[in-house]
Design a protein around this motif. Structure first.
Motif: not given
Length: 163
Positions: A145-162
């Protein structure tokens, strides 16, 4: 590697944060511009099919030009905005394109940590304090997948916790 097991304190004003954001975006723009490919178009037909700025297909001499399918046209001559009709544009002209985004396959791991945040009022008193716990997470063989998709997926993990 960043060691976040020890508490890190950082005090930054809104002005500093805005300044950093502005200058990081400028740096991203400089790097993006440095990675552009230029090709001189001298005669028609070009052997180029473009849809909404994306390079869909290449034929003839353009295959060896450095342009790649999946890339994006960012300028034709000095024009960087709007539509350009390649069938009628004056020749020769220079075409600038950005390369296609590479796909990645990776393993990633993020250790759990706690984020302590205190926003201070103008007089130095704490206006807002909070502590957020982030769990550890990982994934093996992510992609392709695209690096931007990976970063988006990981960022979503942290956004959910916030939230």
């Amino acid at each position: 590697q960043l060691d976040i097991r020890r508490p890190v304190e950082w005090e930054a004003t809104d002005e500093f944060t805005n300044w950093m954001h502005k200058h990081l975006l400028a740096l991203v723009d400089v790097i993006r511009e440095a990675c552009l490919t230029s090709v001189t178009l001298r005669q028609r037909p070009f052997g180029l099919r473009v849809k909404h700025g994306n390079i869909v297909a290449l034929a003839g001499s353009l295959r060896e030009s450095g342009l790649l399918p999946g890339g994006r046209i960012v300028a034709v001559g000095s024009i960087r905005r709007g539509n350009v009709d390649l069938a009628t544009c004056p020749l020769p002209t220079i075409l600038l394109s950005s390369p296609p985004s590479p796909e990645v396959i990776c393993d990633w791991h993020a250790s759990g940590f706690e984020l302590h945040v205190a926003r201070k009022a103008r007089m130095g008193t704490a206006a807002l304090q909070t502590k957020v716990s982030f769990r550890s997470d990982s994934q093996s063989n992510w992609g392709p997948g695209l690096l931007s998709d990976l970063l988006h997926e990981v960022r979503d993990l942290y956004a959910k916790a916030l939230l």
